[in-house]
Design an enzyme around this catalytic site. Structure first.
Site, PDB file in Angstrom:
ATOM      1  N   THR A 180      -2.642   5.732  -1.724  1.00 19.23           N
ATOM      2  CA  THR A 180      -3.066   5.123  -0.470  1.00 19.23           C
ATOM      3  C   THR A 180      -2.498   5.851   0.742  1.00 19.23           C
ATOM      4  O   THR A 180      -1.459   6.526   0.637  1.00 19.23           O
ATOM      5  CB  THR A 180      -2.597   3.648  -0.452  1.00 19.23           C
ATOM      6  OG1 THR A 180      -2.713   3.124   0.858  1.00 19.23           O
ATOM      7  CG2 THR A 180      -1.134   3.527  -0.870  1.00 19.23           C
ATOM      8  N   ASP A 181      -3.139   5.662   1.889  1.00 20.63           N
ATOM      9  CA  ASP A 181      -2.603   6.207   3.141  1.00 20.63           C
ATOM     10  C   ASP A 181      -1.365   5.423   3.603  1.00 20.63           C
ATOM     11  O   ASP A 181      -0.625   5.882   4.468  1.00 20.63           O
ATOM     12  CB  ASP A 181      -3.668   6.207   4.235  1.00 20.63           C
ATOM     13  CG  ASP A 181      -4.256   4.837   4.552  1.00 20.63           C
ATOM     14  OD1 ASP A 181      -3.906   3.850   3.858  1.00 20.63           O
ATOM     15  OD2 ASP A 181      -5.075   4.748   5.495  1.00 20.63           O
ATOM     16  N   GLU A 182      -1.145   4.248   2.990  1.00 20.49           N
ATOM     17  CA  GLU A 182      -0.038   3.409   3.475  1.00 20.49           C
ATOM     18  C   GLU A 182       1.329   4.037   3.206  1.00 20.49           C
ATOM     19  O   GLU A 182       2.318   3.653   3.816  1.00 20.49           O
ATOM     20  CB  GLU A 182      -0.126   2.008   2.855  1.00 20.49           C
ATOM     21  CG  GLU A 182      -1.491   1.387   3.078  1.00 20.49           C
ATOM     22  CD  GLU A 182      -1.531  -0.118   2.943  1.00 20.49           C
ATOM     23  OE1 GLU A 182      -0.468  -0.755   3.016  1.00 20.49           O
ATOM     24  OE2 GLU A 182      -2.643  -0.645   2.768  1.00 20.49           O
TER      25      GLU A 182
ATOM     26  N   TYR B  41       4.601  -2.831  -1.146  1.00 20.27           N
ATOM     27  CA  TYR B  41       3.448  -2.199  -1.803  1.00 20.27           C
ATOM     28  C   TYR B  41       3.452  -0.694  -1.546  1.00 20.27           C
ATOM     29  O   TYR B  41       3.364   0.115  -2.479  1.00 20.27           O
ATOM     30  CB  TYR B  41       2.137  -2.814  -1.292  1.00 20.27           C
ATOM     31  CG  TYR B  41       0.912  -1.974  -1.605  1.00 20.27           C
ATOM     32  CD1 TYR B  41       0.484  -1.787  -2.915  1.00 20.27           C
ATOM     33  CD2 TYR B  41       0.185  -1.351  -0.576  1.00 20.27           C
ATOM     34  CE1 TYR B  41      -0.627  -0.994  -3.206  1.00 20.27           C
ATOM     35  CE2 TYR B  41      -0.930  -0.576  -0.856  1.00 20.27           C
ATOM     36  CZ  TYR B  41      -1.335  -0.393  -2.168  1.00 20.27           C
ATOM     37  OH  TYR B  41      -2.432   0.393  -2.452  1.00 20.27           O
TER      38      TYR B  41
ATOM     39  N   ALA C  39       5.858   1.200  -0.619  1.00 20.96           N
ATOM     40  CA  ALA C  39       7.020   1.859  -1.231  1.00 20.96           C
ATOM     41  C   ALA C  39       6.777   2.071  -2.724  1.00 20.96           C
ATOM     42  O   ALA C  39       7.138   3.116  -3.279  1.00 20.96           O
ATOM     43  CB  ALA C  39       8.277   1.024  -1.000  1.00 20.96           C
TER      44      ALA C  39
ATOM     45  N   LYS D 254       3.867   2.457  -4.183  1.00 17.31           N
ATOM     46  CA  LYS D 254       2.879   3.532  -4.341  1.00 17.31           C
ATOM     47  C   LYS D 254       3.531   4.890  -4.032  1.00 17.31           C
ATOM     48  O   LYS D 254       3.253   5.881  -4.704  1.00 17.31           O
ATOM     49  CB  LYS D 254       1.668   3.302  -3.415  1.00 17.31           C
ATOM     50  CG  LYS D 254       0.785   2.124  -3.799  1.00 17.31           C
ATOM     51  CD  LYS D 254       0.137   2.243  -5.169  1.00 17.31           C
ATOM     52  CE  LYS D 254      -0.940   3.310  -5.228  1.00 17.31           C
ATOM     53  NZ  LYS D 254      -1.650   3.258  -6.552  1.00 17.31           N
TER      54      LYS D 254
ATOM     55  N   TYR E 111      -4.987 -11.213  11.638  1.00 20.63           N
ATOM     56  CA  TYR E 111      -3.536 -11.239  11.813  1.00 20.63           C
ATOM     57  C   TYR E 111      -3.151 -10.792  13.230  1.00 20.63           C
ATOM     58  O   TYR E 111      -3.697  -9.812  13.753  1.00 20.63           O
ATOM     59  CB  TYR E 111      -2.854 -10.305  10.815  1.00 20.63           C
ATOM     60  CG  TYR E 111      -2.935 -10.726   9.360  1.00 20.63           C
ATOM     61  CD1 TYR E 111      -3.469 -11.951   8.976  1.00 20.63           C
ATOM     62  CD2 TYR E 111      -2.459  -9.881   8.369  1.00 20.63           C
ATOM     63  CE1 TYR E 111      -3.519 -12.319   7.631  1.00 20.63           C
ATOM     64  CE2 TYR E 111      -2.513 -10.241   7.021  1.00 20.63           C
ATOM     65  CZ  TYR E 111      -3.058 -11.465   6.662  1.00 20.63           C
ATOM     66  OH  TYR E 111      -3.106 -11.818   5.336  1.00 20.63           O
TER      67      TYR E 111
END
Ligand SMILES: NC(=O)c1ccc[n+]([C@@H]2O[C@H](COP(=O)([O-])OP(=O)(O)OC[C@H]3O[C@@H](n4cnc5c(N)ncnc54)[C@H](O)[C@@H]3O)[C@@H](O)[C@H]2O)c1
Length: 356
Positions: free
Chosen positions: A134-136, A159, A161, A163, A216
């Site tokens: 992921t890009d996260e 999450y 971290a 990945k 959010y």
């Protein structure tokens, strides 16, 4: 007949789209999925009985099982998508994320390495292990710039971290052991078969169920949205043509704030499923407490994947949203079964915030 792909997580959102794409392209698939809350047999309707598709309910952390599948089916590549994937759930409890995403990926790599080492030269040369990420993992951007293959890792959520940990261990198996690993880092996906905990299906189903459309914070967070079928096409290309040891960043060139996303979804709903009272769906958009640690902006530079793989996201965001809203309208049985299994669309990721 060409050798199959071993797809992990092929009963999840992206995995199902990958499995369908492979079968449509004449590629056989062995599909290993644990069927967690996010995995769904219903999503495989119509392909479950396809003789080119072998579905195995099982855990990527079960090394013996993975070894047996590699031995029996001799896949040309592993396309590894199985994961715990929802940031909000990782805020409530990170344990399953570390277990599946980090340790599960390690188990899969170990089994793949053993298998790869035992292959004949030509098959060893062809084998690929594609790790889907992921890009996260790159953290948060300000208003300028984009991530690319050289961006430093800076994961912020449990999450992300987990990945990041899995990406590092996958690359380490390339550098240390020579396993032909390829990593992809992709932006937010949307489209058919997405579990209704994620933003876009949450908005669609909230509207169809007559509830507020929650966003959010102030809806200012920006994500780059990729239609899942475009992502599936990219992954099949990476498995076929990607170079071992390389990373490919994938995205949709469709940056939108969450508020913009909610408005586009509302406009599609106005067209396809107008409210009984004639009011616009956008009237129901409501700001709710922000996600703790919510990254402000992600954006991706996909120039390398586009140049090397000849791939480019083709779905325009507004068209993809119309297609997605249409899919959820046409497939009420699919999501109503998820509701009956107990996921009512409740807010996740605030469990700790409620504690003193
Ligand atoms: N959805 C996105 O926007 C997005 C973006 C970038 C990257 N990714 C990555 O793509 C992959 C797929 O994401 P998704 O959105 O389809 O996720 P998902 O949550 O919809 O599906 C995950 C699948 O993995 C299976 N699974 C979970 N733990 C398992 C285990 N221990 N053994 C075997 N199967 C297991 C689940 O049953 C489920 O079918 C993930 O690795 C995710 O990190 C997702």
């Amino acid at each position: 007949m060409t050798r199959p792909l071993l797809v992990t997580g092929g009963a999840g959102f992206i995995g199902v789209n990958v499995v369908r794409r492979c079968l449509a392209a004449g590629i056989r698939v062995v599909n290993l999925d644990l069927l967690t809350y996010a995995g769904n047999r219903d999503s495989l309707a119509g392909v479950m009985d396809d003789p080119r598709h072998v579905f195995v309910q099982g855990d990527i952390r079960d090394r013996d099982l993975v070894a047996r599948l590699l031995e029996r089916h001799q896949p040309r590549a592993v396309l590894h998508l199985a994961a715990e994937s929802h940031v909000d759930r990782s805020i409530d409890d990170a344990g399953a994320f570390l277990s599946t995403n980090v340790l599960g990926t390690h188990t899969l790599l170990e089994a793949a390495l053993d298998h790869w080492r035992g292959l004949a030269e030509d098959r060893r040369h062809e084998f690929r292990f594609v790790h889907v990420s992921t890009d996260e993992v790159f953290g948060s951007l300000g208003s300028e710039g984009r991530f690319d293959e050289t961006t430093r890792y800076d994961p912020r959520s449990p999450y992300a971290a987990s990945k990041a940990g899995s990406d590092h261990i996958a690359r380490a198996y390339r550098h240390t052991h020579g396993l032909p690993v390829i990593v992809t880092n992709c932006t937010n996906n949307y489209g058919p078969y997405q579990f209704p905990e994620k933003l876009i299906p949450t908005l669609i189903l909230s509207a169809l169920e007559g509830r507020k459309l929650p966003i959010y914070g102030r809806g200012e967070n920006v994500r780059d949205w990729l239609y899942v079928e475009d992502h599936a096409a990219a992954l099949v290309k990476v498995a076929a043509d990607g170079r071992p040891g390389e990373t490919y960043c994938l995205g949709g060139r469709a940056e939108r704030t969450n508020l913009e996303v909610a408005r586009v979804v509302s406009a599609a709903l106005d067209r396809l499923s107008p409210r009984a009272d004639g009011k616009p769906h956008a009237e129901a958009i409501t700001c709710v407490p922000d996600r703790p640690g919510h990254d402000l902006r992600y954006a991706m530079d996909c120039a390398k994947a586009e140049a090397e793989l000849g791939w480019r996201a083709s779905m325009r965001f507004e068209d993809g949203i119309v297609a997605t809203v249409g899919w959820y309208l046409d497939n009420r049985d699919w999501w109503q079964a998820i509701r009956r299994r107990g996921f009512a669309g409740e807010r996740l990721g605030l469990a700790r915030a409620a504690a003193p």
